[in-house]
Enzyme design. Structure first.
Site, short mmCIF file in Angstrom:
data_model
loop_
_atom_site.label_atom_id
_atom_site.label_comp_id
_atom_site.label_asym_id
_atom_site.label_seq_id
_atom_site.Cartn_x
_atom_site.Cartn_y
_atom_site.Cartn_z
N ALA A 66 0.84 -1.20 0.07
CA ALA A 66 -0.02 0.04 0.06
C ALA A 66 0.85 1.27 -0.13
O ALA A 66 1.89 1.15 0.35
CB ALA A 66 -0.85 0.23 1.32
N GLY A 112 -0.48 -5.07 0.71
CA GLY A 112 -1.76 -5.07 0.00
C GLY A 112 -1.65 -5.80 -1.50
O GLY A 112 -2.47 -6.10 -1.78
N GLU A 115 -2.57 -9.31 -0.69
CA GLU A 115 -3.97 -9.21 -0.33
C GLU A 115 -4.72 -9.20 -1.70
O GLU A 115 -5.97 -10.02 -1.85
CB GLU A 115 -4.20 -8.18 0.58
CG GLU A 115 -3.69 -8.44 1.97
CD GLU A 115 -3.79 -7.27 2.79
OE1 GLU A 115 -4.70 -7.43 4.00
OE2 GLU A 115 -3.62 -6.19 2.63
N GLU A 135 3.29 -6.31 7.38
CA GLU A 135 2.62 -5.03 8.03
C GLU A 135 3.02 -4.99 9.50
O GLU A 135 3.25 -3.57 10.03
CB GLU A 135 1.07 -5.22 8.04
CG GLU A 135 0.50 -4.76 6.68
CD GLU A 135 0.33 -6.05 5.72
OE1 GLU A 135 -0.21 -5.84 4.61
OE2 GLU A 135 0.85 -6.74 6.06
#
Length: 260
Positions: A66, A112, A115, A135
Site C-alpha cells: 500500500a 496490500g 492481499e 505489516e
C-alpha cells in the site's frame, strides 16, 4: 476505459488489468483501488469478457504494498474506515465476482499486493516473485483481508509465522504452500495465464459463476457451503448452458455456450 493508474485491455474474451505505477512499484493508493473497482465492474458487466487477468507493470513488482505515505497520519477511525472501504470496494468485490479472476504475480507481492493476489480466484507466479505480509514491521496488521485469506490458503500455522515474522517467501515456497498454482519464467507468465484462460473460456460461464459462489460459501460465516452447492446445482438445470452442454455431450460434439 481511461485510467490514471491502471491499463485495461480486452481480447478474445480475456480482460487484462495492469497496475501501472512502476515508479512506486505499483503500490496501491485509494485512487488506484477505486480505479481497479471501476475496471473490474466494467469487465464483469461485459458479456464478452469471460476471464480477467490482473498483473503489474514492469519486471519488479505485481504490487509492492500500500502507499504508506497516504495513511501514515491516520486516526483510529480513519484507519478502520480505510480497511472497511478497501475490502468492500475491491478485495471482497474481486473474490465474489462471477467472472474468474487470475492473479499473474510478476514480482513483489507484498502487503496490500499479496492481499490483492489472494482475493483473486487463483494465482500464477513468475520465478522472481516474492510474497509476504510485512505489516507488523510497520506497527499495523494486514487490513485488506490478509489475516483471513492467508490462513485459508496456506493453513493457520504457516500464516501465523509469515505474518508475525513480516517475512517474504519465494515463488517455490509459495507453490509448496499452495499459495500459487504454478511458477513460470517471467517472460512466459502472461502467455501461460492466457493459456489457462482459454481452457476456462471453453466451459459454461454460467456454471463457472455458480461454482465460484458455491466454493466461496464454505468460507463465509453463517453459510452452509453444501446447501449453496445444492441450490446452485439445481439452478443449472434451468439454463440454456445446461441444455447445450448435455445435448452436445450426447451428440458427441463440442458445446457452444451462451452463458445463460
Amino acid at each position: 476505459m481511461n485510467f490514471k493508474n491502471i491499463l485495461v485491455t480486452t481480447e478474445n474474451g480475456i480482460g487484462q488489468i495492469t497496475i501501472n505505477r512502476p515508479t512506486k512499484l505499483n503500490a496501491l493508493n485509494t485512487e488506484t483501488i477505486q480505479e481497479l473497482h471501476d475496471a473490474f465492474k466494467t469487465l464483469e458487466l461485459d458479456s464478452n469478457t469471460k476471464v480477467i487477468i490482473i498483473t503489474g507493470q514492469g519486471e519488479k513488482a505485481f504490487v509492492a504494498g500500500a502507499d504508506i505515505a497516504e495513511f501514515a497520519n491516520f486516526s483510529v477511525e480513519e484507519g478502520a474506515q480505510l480497511a472497511a472501504q478497501g475490502q468492500e470496494l475491491l478485495f471482497d468485490y474481486i473474490e465474489n465476482l462471477g467472472t474468474p479472476v487470475i492473479g499473474a504475480i510478476n514480482g513483489f507481492a507484498l502487503g496490500g499486493g499479496l492481499e490483492l493476489a489472494m482475493a483473486c480466484h487463483f494465482r500464477v507466479a513468475s520465478e522472481n516473485a516474492k510474497l509476504g505480509l510485512p505489516e507488523v514491521s510497520l506497527g499495523v496488521i494486514p487490513g485488506y483481508g490478509g489475516t483471513q485469506r492467508l490462513p485459508q490458503l496456506i493453513g493457520k500455522g504457516r500464516a501465523m509465522e509469515l505474518i508475525m515474522t513480516a517475512g517474504m517467501i519465494d515463488a517455490q515456497t509459495a507453490l509448496n504452500y499452495g499459495l500459487v498454482n504454478h511458477i513460470v519464467p517471467q517472460l512466459e507468465l502472461l502467455e501461460f495465464v492466457k493459456s489457462i484462460s482459454i481452457k476456462i473460456i471453453k466451459n459454461s460461464p454460467m456454471a463457472i459463476s455458480k461454482a465460484i459462489k458455491a466454493i466461496n460459501s464454505n468460507f463465509k460465516d453463517g453459510e452452509n457451503g453444501f446447501k449453496t452447492e445444492i441450490k446452485n446445482f439445481g439452478k443449472c438445470f434451468g439454463t440454456d448452458d445446461f441444455k447445450e452442454g448435455t445435448t452436445a455431450f450426447l451428440e458427441k460434439r463440442k458445446p457452444v455456450f451462451s452463458g445463460n
